[in-house]
Motif scaffolding. Sequence first.
Motif, PDB file in Angstrom:
ATOM      1  N   THR A 191     -60.597 -20.268 -43.478  1.00 22.09           N
ATOM      2  CA  THR A 191     -61.041 -20.813 -42.186  1.00 22.09           C
ATOM      3  C   THR A 191     -62.519 -20.487 -41.972  1.00 22.09           C
ATOM      4  OG1 THR A 191     -60.719 -18.896 -40.751  1.00 22.09           O
ATOM      5  CG2 THR A 191     -58.748 -20.190 -41.318  1.00 22.09           C
ATOM      6  N   PRO A 192     -63.133 -21.128 -40.978  1.00 24.28           N
ATOM      7  CA  PRO A 192     -64.542 -20.830 -40.683  1.00 24.28           C
ATOM      8  C   PRO A 192     -64.772 -19.354 -40.333  1.00 24.28           C
ATOM      9  CG  PRO A 192     -63.851 -22.839 -39.557  1.00 24.28           C
ATOM     10  CD  PRO A 192     -62.616 -22.221 -40.136  1.00 24.28           C
ATOM     11  N   LYS A 193     -63.718 -18.653 -39.951  1.00 26.00           N
ATOM     12  CA  LYS A 193     -63.872 -17.252 -39.549  1.00 26.00           C
ATOM     13  C   LYS A 193     -63.812 -16.286 -40.735  1.00 26.00           C
ATOM     14  CE  LYS A 193     -64.268 -17.672 -35.045  1.00 26.00           C
ATOM     15  NZ  LYS A 193     -63.093 -17.809 -34.164  1.00 26.00           N
ATOM     16  N   GLU A 194     -63.568 -16.784 -41.936  1.00 26.22           N
ATOM     17  CA  GLU A 194     -63.470 -15.907 -43.103  1.00 26.22           C
ATOM     18  C   GLU A 194     -64.666 -14.961 -43.152  1.00 26.22           C
ATOM     19  OE1 GLU A 194     -60.926 -15.915 -45.139  1.00 26.22           O
ATOM     20  OE2 GLU A 194     -61.613 -14.627 -46.781  1.00 26.22           O
ATOM     21  N   HIS A 195     -64.403 -13.683 -43.415  1.00 27.13           N
ATOM     22  CA  HIS A 195     -65.429 -12.628 -43.479  1.00 27.13           C
ATOM     23  C   HIS A 195     -65.932 -12.193 -42.101  1.00 27.13           C
ATOM     24  CE1 HIS A 195     -66.297 -14.635 -47.508  1.00 27.13           C
ATOM     25  NE2 HIS A 195     -65.860 -13.435 -47.824  1.00 27.13           N
ATOM     26  N   LEU A 196     -65.541 -12.911 -41.040  1.00 23.92           N
ATOM     27  CA  LEU A 196     -66.148 -12.633 -39.733  1.00 23.92           C
ATOM     28  C   LEU A 196     -65.164 -12.200 -38.671  1.00 23.92           C
ATOM     29  CD1 LEU A 196     -68.550 -15.715 -39.661  1.00 23.92           C
ATOM     30  CD2 LEU A 196     -69.154 -13.334 -40.169  1.00 23.92           C
ATOM     31  N   GLY A 197     -63.979 -12.813 -38.647  1.00 27.32           N
ATOM     32  CA  GLY A 197     -63.048 -12.477 -37.577  1.00 27.32           C
ATOM     33  C   GLY A 197     -61.709 -13.146 -37.772  1.00 27.32           C
ATOM     34  N   LEU A 198     -60.906 -13.067 -36.719  1.00 29.76           N
ATOM     35  CA  LEU A 198     -59.557 -13.625 -36.782  1.00 29.76           C
ATOM     36  C   LEU A 198     -59.580 -15.090 -36.354  1.00 29.76           C
ATOM     37  CD1 LEU A 198     -57.694 -10.607 -35.153  1.00 29.76           C
ATOM     38  CD2 LEU A 198     -57.790 -11.205 -37.579  1.00 29.76           C
ATOM     39  N   PRO A 199     -58.982 -15.990 -37.137  1.00 31.01           N
ATOM     40  CA  PRO A 199     -59.010 -17.406 -36.803  1.00 31.01           C
ATOM     41  C   PRO A 199     -58.229 -17.714 -35.533  1.00 31.01           C
ATOM     42  CG  PRO A 199     -57.549 -17.009 -38.674  1.00 31.01           C
ATOM     43  CD  PRO A 199     -58.265 -15.714 -38.388  1.00 31.01           C
ATOM     44  N   ASN A 200     -58.775 -18.548 -34.680  1.00 29.42           N
ATOM     45  CA  ASN A 200     -58.014 -19.046 -33.534  1.00 29.42           C
ATOM     46  C   ASN A 200     -57.393 -20.391 -33.926  1.00 29.42           C
ATOM     47  OD1 ASN A 200     -59.990 -21.041 -33.401  1.00 29.42           O
ATOM     48  ND2 ASN A 200     -61.224 -19.873 -31.929  1.00 29.42           N
ATOM     49  N   LYS A 201     -56.783 -21.054 -32.943  1.00 28.35           N
ATOM     50  CA  LYS A 201     -56.064 -22.297 -33.250  1.00 28.35           C
ATOM     51  C   LYS A 201     -56.990 -23.367 -33.843  1.00 28.35           C
ATOM     52  CE  LYS A 201     -52.769 -24.890 -30.855  1.00 28.35           C
ATOM     53  NZ  LYS A 201     -52.279 -25.376 -29.548  1.00 28.35           N
ATOM     54  N   LYS A 202     -58.185 -23.453 -33.277  1.00 32.93           N
ATOM     55  CA  LYS A 202     -59.121 -24.461 -33.797  1.00 32.93           C
ATOM     56  C   LYS A 202     -59.516 -24.135 -35.235  1.00 32.93           C
ATOM     57  CE  LYS A 202     -63.534 -26.773 -33.010  1.00 32.93           C
ATOM     58  NZ  LYS A 202     -63.779 -26.817 -34.490  1.00 32.93           N
ATOM     59  N   ASP A 203     -59.737 -22.848 -35.507  1.00 32.16           N
ATOM     60  CA  ASP A 203     -60.095 -22.450 -36.873  1.00 32.16           C
ATOM     61  C   ASP A 203     -58.978 -22.788 -37.847  1.00 32.16           C
ATOM     62  OD1 ASP A 203     -62.546 -21.245 -36.028  1.00 32.16           O
ATOM     63  OD2 ASP A 203     -61.416 -19.480 -35.369  1.00 32.16           O
ATOM     64  N   VAL A 204     -57.734 -22.544 -37.406  1.00 31.59           N
ATOM     65  CA  VAL A 204     -56.585 -22.848 -38.268  1.00 31.59           C
ATOM     66  C   VAL A 204     -56.573 -24.339 -38.598  1.00 31.59           C
ATOM     67  CG1 VAL A 204     -54.060 -23.016 -38.306  1.00 31.59           C
ATOM     68  CG2 VAL A 204     -55.158 -20.902 -37.542  1.00 31.59           C
ATOM     69  N   LYS A 205     -56.761 -25.166 -37.569  1.00 38.15           N
ATOM     70  CA  LYS A 205     -56.743 -26.617 -37.828  1.00 38.15           C
ATOM     71  C   LYS A 205     -57.908 -27.030 -38.722  1.00 38.15           C
ATOM     72  CE  LYS A 205     -56.789 -31.154 -35.631  1.00 38.15           C
ATOM     73  NZ  LYS A 205     -56.872 -31.923 -34.365  1.00 38.15           N
ATOM     74  N   TYR A 241     -69.204 -15.998 -34.286  1.00 34.26           N
ATOM     75  CA  TYR A 241     -67.815 -15.897 -34.743  1.00 34.26           C
ATOM     76  C   TYR A 241     -67.390 -14.435 -34.853  1.00 34.26           C
ATOM     77  CZ  TYR A 241     -67.518 -20.876 -35.935  1.00 34.26           C
ATOM     78  OH  TYR A 241     -67.475 -22.249 -35.900  1.00 34.26           O
ATOM     79  N   HIS A 242     -68.289 -13.605 -35.357  1.00 31.76           N
ATOM     80  CA  HIS A 242     -67.952 -12.183 -35.478  1.00 31.76           C
ATOM     81  C   HIS A 242     -67.680 -11.589 -34.105  1.00 31.76           C
ATOM     82  CE1 HIS A 242     -68.981  -7.880 -35.455  1.00 31.76           C
ATOM     83  NE2 HIS A 242     -68.392  -7.856 -36.628  1.00 31.76           N
ATOM     84  N   ASP A 243     -68.551 -11.938 -33.152  1.00 32.20           N
ATOM     85  CA  ASP A 243     -68.441 -11.329 -31.825  1.00 32.20           C
ATOM     86  C   ASP A 243     -67.194 -11.778 -31.074  1.00 32.20           C
ATOM     87  OD1 ASP A 243     -70.720 -10.122 -32.548  1.00 32.20           O
ATOM     88  OD2 ASP A 243     -72.021 -11.095 -31.072  1.00 32.20           O
ATOM     89  N   GLU A 244     -66.634 -12.944 -31.457  1.00 29.81           N
ATOM     90  CA  GLU A 244     -65.393 -13.368 -30.802  1.00 29.81           C
ATOM     91  C   GLU A 244     -64.297 -12.332 -31.017  1.00 29.81           C
ATOM     92  OE1 GLU A 244     -63.878 -17.271 -31.733  1.00 29.81           O
ATOM     93  OE2 GLU A 244     -65.895 -18.138 -31.570  1.00 29.81           O
TER      94      GLU A 244
END
Lengths: 666, 666
Positions: free
Chosen positions: A498-512, B566-569
């Motif tokens: 997902t776009p959050k890879e390496h940065l944070g936890l994916p939300n619903k939009k990231d999952v899609k 994204y990290h800060d989220e």
Amino acid sequence: MSNEQHTIKTPAHRNVEDERFDEEARDLTRSLPASRKVYIEGSRPDIQVPMREITLTDTPTGGFGLENGEKNPPFYVYDTSGVYTDPSVDIDLTKGLPKLREKWIEERGDTEVLDGLSSNYGQERARDIKTANIRFAHIDKPRRAKAGKNVTQMHYARQGIITPEMEYIAIRETQKQHELTDMRQHAGESFGANTPKIITPEFVRDEVAAGRAIIPNNINHPESEPMIIGRNFLVKINANIGNSALGSSIDEEVSKMTWATRWGADTIMDLSTGKNIHETREWIIRNSPVPIGTVPIYQALEKVDGVAEDLTWEIFRDTLIEQAEQGVDYFTIHAGVLLRYVPLTAKRLTGIVSRGGSIMAQWCLAHHKESFLYTHFEDICEIMKQYDVAFSLGDGLRPGCLQDANDEAQFGELKTLGELTQVAWKHDVQVMIEGPGHVAMNRIKENMDLQLEMCSEAPFYTLGPLTTDIAPGYDHITSAIGAAMIGWFGTAMLCYVTPKEHLGLPNKKDVKDGIITYKIAAHAADLAKGHPGAQARDNALSKARFEFRWDDQFNLALDPDTAREYHDETLPKDAHKSAHFCSMCGPKFCSMKITQNVREYAAGLPTGVEVTPSSGELSDEVHLIKEVDTELVGQVGEASFEEVQKGMEQMSEKYNSEGRQLYKEV
Amino acid sequence: MSNEQHTIKTPAHRNVEDERFDEEARDLTRSLPASRKVYIEGSRPDIQVPMREITLTDTPTGGFGLENGEKNPPFYVYDTSGVYTDPSVDIDLTKGLPKLREKWIEERGDTEVLDGLSSNYGQERARDIKTANIRFAHIDKPRRAKAGKNVTQMHYARQGIITPEMEYIAIRETQKQHELTDMRQHAGESFGANTPKIITPEFVRDEVAAGRAIIPNNINHPESEPMIIGRNFLVKINANIGNSALGSSIDEEVSKMTWATRWGADTIMDLSTGKNIHETREWIIRNSPVPIGTVPIYQALEKVDGVAEDLTWEIFRDTLIEQAEQGVDYFTIHAGVLLRYVPLTAKRLTGIVSRGGSIMAQWCLAHHKESFLYTHFEDICEIMKQYDVAFSLGDGLRPGCLQDANDEAQFGELKTLGELTQVAWKHDVQVMIEGPGHVAMNRIKENMDLQLEMCSEAPFYTLGPLTTDIAPGYDHITSAIGAAMIGWFGTAMLCYVTPKEHLGLPNKKDVKDGIITYKIAAHAADLAKGHPGAQARDNALSKARFEFRWDDQFNLALDPDTAREYHDETLPKDAHKSAHFCSMCGPKFCSMKITQNVREYAAGLPTGVEVTPSSGELSDEVHLIKEVDTELVGQVGEASFEEVQKGMEQMSEKYNSEGRQLYKEV
């Protein structure tokens, strides 16, 4: 139909406001536009294979040359969304999905229902009053192979038995190929993959028996709709979900699972590491129409408070049984992290980046022994075959950056995974192999070639790979490039990023975003392999685009909602959806209109002339003719340049005599 | 520094509220985080080559094994943003950018300043009071070659002259390679591309003389910072902007241009088709630090009210001169659309999708003659060489869907473009060739190979290609897959595709998404080609990631803002940016920490042992050793398995005696 709703009962403990949840429920269960759930019956009435039927409109009549009122037949697509998109089924998350495979499992008579959970931890949790309020209410007694029995699909396949699961998959993978009206497709380059046009149950059986494909479906997950992972089938994608120490609730994970399957996830991995892992998993499995994978070592680590060296075979074994009896369909097991490979990572730029890999590396260093995953591998096989849990042999030493790709640690582990594959196959336990990671484009194929060679064609399951390290925030894209390529080369399943890879936890939009991006990669791979019928959807969408059937174009897209929304930003009016111009060029000028004039023109040329090559001009270009697509050469007529000239002059007069009208009235 | 602002004067006619504009101005001129504009001086003081210097923090001390307080030198990146990111320069959009090339052009003494515009249309517009209020105020008199002179960079190159532009480019492309501290990079596969580690001015001259590269910089666009497009240089990207019949104002286009160059667009194409095309173009060129390309036939069509068959050579010629005197750096000209190719598109699924291609096809059919672009090609060359406008020979017959890819119409046109390239080179006019389009992965390389062969290695400039048709709304991704691959194979510049492709007009977010996605594709291509130093940025970012230098990781990213956001989220607190754990795993467990333990462990092993392969285990695997990356084999020691065992046992004791601490205090 496309807006039809159905009720969705929700967990009592949900920690979200009703309104948000109800809206979410609608999101999760609304039929996709112009789509209807259909089922294809197999050789027996209880084999009902779901597909999504997309209704298309007719080609318009009048106005333009090729607008002939042609009927465009409905288009059928592979559907991973389960009954959530079937308005005739009421969803009750508290009860879980219908158990469509239960009867098939019982019929085989090689399993028994236990009196209760046989893992210590499972029993402990069942007694724990603190978790009662979040516990799934209707937990069935677990099922296990009778003494001495082996209940894996591979075992049946090797006995020559075609199971209902195999027939279900044959129908599902065939995707109504034989009904396609537009069979135009270019030859692919399959690199040795070999897929028949019509998938027979026998073909499925044979691929599973050979170990080239796996059917992950634990006998304790009868809710799952059978699917297959193998190089000679459609390329699949996996979506990771799971809460972490940093939060995310059970509701959110169940909803992410449903959301992911709605958009096309073929399997889901629950990578939860936070608290209530056991309860979260139960909720996910009971409500999941697709196979669920886990990394049992994550939970085992929680059981020893995160101190890797305190892990023991006994704790791990109990965890395997606990999860197998909940119905996990495949386990990622990092049994290839051997003591001797660990120091090979010391000179790496980013060392060991796999959590499971580093846990085991830590254990190996502390105890200075090979891990219990390796020394007890046959014991693990004994457990797997009693529930039909498949191995996903983890690449604990995968590279975490381009610099570390394709190194000795990685390929040393791969060789060991190949050896372990042989051991698992000795027990008729299904196996797939996990792969990297971060790899530059020119070094991707080496991974696929070595995997096929070392692991005897067991299915490859890769994460990306990411083709550059410099775009955190966009790693769904850096990895989709690598995923499409390695899928083309032979990878059977692509694990999304997902776009959050390496940065944070994916939300619903990231999952899609991750799912759609990986559906693109998987489909691009199917096309490049020349998978039978893969191009039909591209052709149908392109035809709709050419004929200005805007709604059909949106409805055939991987994500109809976003396509429609983007279009409406520029041309909001509904009228525009039947407008005979593109939103880019506007009403005044449109290249597609001109193309229609070209067609009218060519249609009037002497027969056989319309696709004549420019005779003398090209005929001396042996290298060009040689390069030209054979399908097209096949259509080339024999008319001389003079004939073409003559025909063109006639048309030119006709065209001018008709007032050289660029735009005719609709 | 990173938040430093400077004033930005704005057009009087702007149709947006001050507030929004001022905020936008800040967006467009804010320095990127931890970044400073630096200039490298060439052989003369007026050669000042801009780069972006990214300051990095030191590796932390204490805590973990490899945290040694190491100084991480600043990292320099290629910078396309012009003086907009130089706080020492005040921007005045109403006056335009500084004319950095003016002196170089004058010095050559082969041009003259005209008394006024020499195109009829240009004069007309200058007199038109209706457009006075939106007209750029400070239009200089145009410059043109003196009679009989040829002012193209190719002409100079072929005379053996190294221009300041060439030296500027040599410095720019070298990117301070020689100062890199981390030179680790894997061998690439360049498919015949050949780039020296240090780019010399002579190398630039030689590539331009050979026609393998072009330097698009019209003598009437002295504001542009010289750049080069060629297979042996960094892969470049183009961003399309332009208003249409459906709206978008001059301000928006100027701001899109600035926005696109801020994120890395190497050139901009102004595809405006609406009203005030002429005025819009003036504003864009005067304020653009990168070369501007156009498709003159679009404006010519407006001049004949959209009736293609009414186009004439005279109208087109006047348009070329009009735009050349404004400073357009390259013209897309669809001179390869020959009458005989048009009927070859009749059987296509989506016919002719290029606007320019369909305009010319329409003209050919109506007049039943070869187009004036073809019959007057030498006349066009005569105009181009008086201003140094480069050809971008348009692929008017490119495929609009996978089914139509690589067909006879497309390759027939490509062959003609190759012939026209020879004609242009006869006049020392620079040429690049446009390419598709929509092509499945397995059919991409054929496009590159044929282009190199037919067009004598003139630079290839491709749109994508899109690798599937089924994802409208995500075509920046479907096309980035194809773009990365064809860039690897040898394409010199990639034309971006935004998420709105096929659906609508891109907004600012779409433009940025398209740019970043294409920067990824171009960089992935550089890496796969083995472009010297390309991996340095990946290594620097990966090292920052491994050392938990979060801010450095963000600042080295293609899009620092999104990475940080994204990290800060997930981990909003600033403290977390120095936290020694990833946002995925949380504080309790982190694989990178364990890796550091592994390093400490390996560091204690007998010398040469730490990267020993698993001796007997691997040494009999000839195929594996054979496959293993040579750089790494080079590091392999000779210690026996026994020695490794011994060393490991010692370390195991040491490790345990130290209390087996997984986490040490920071």
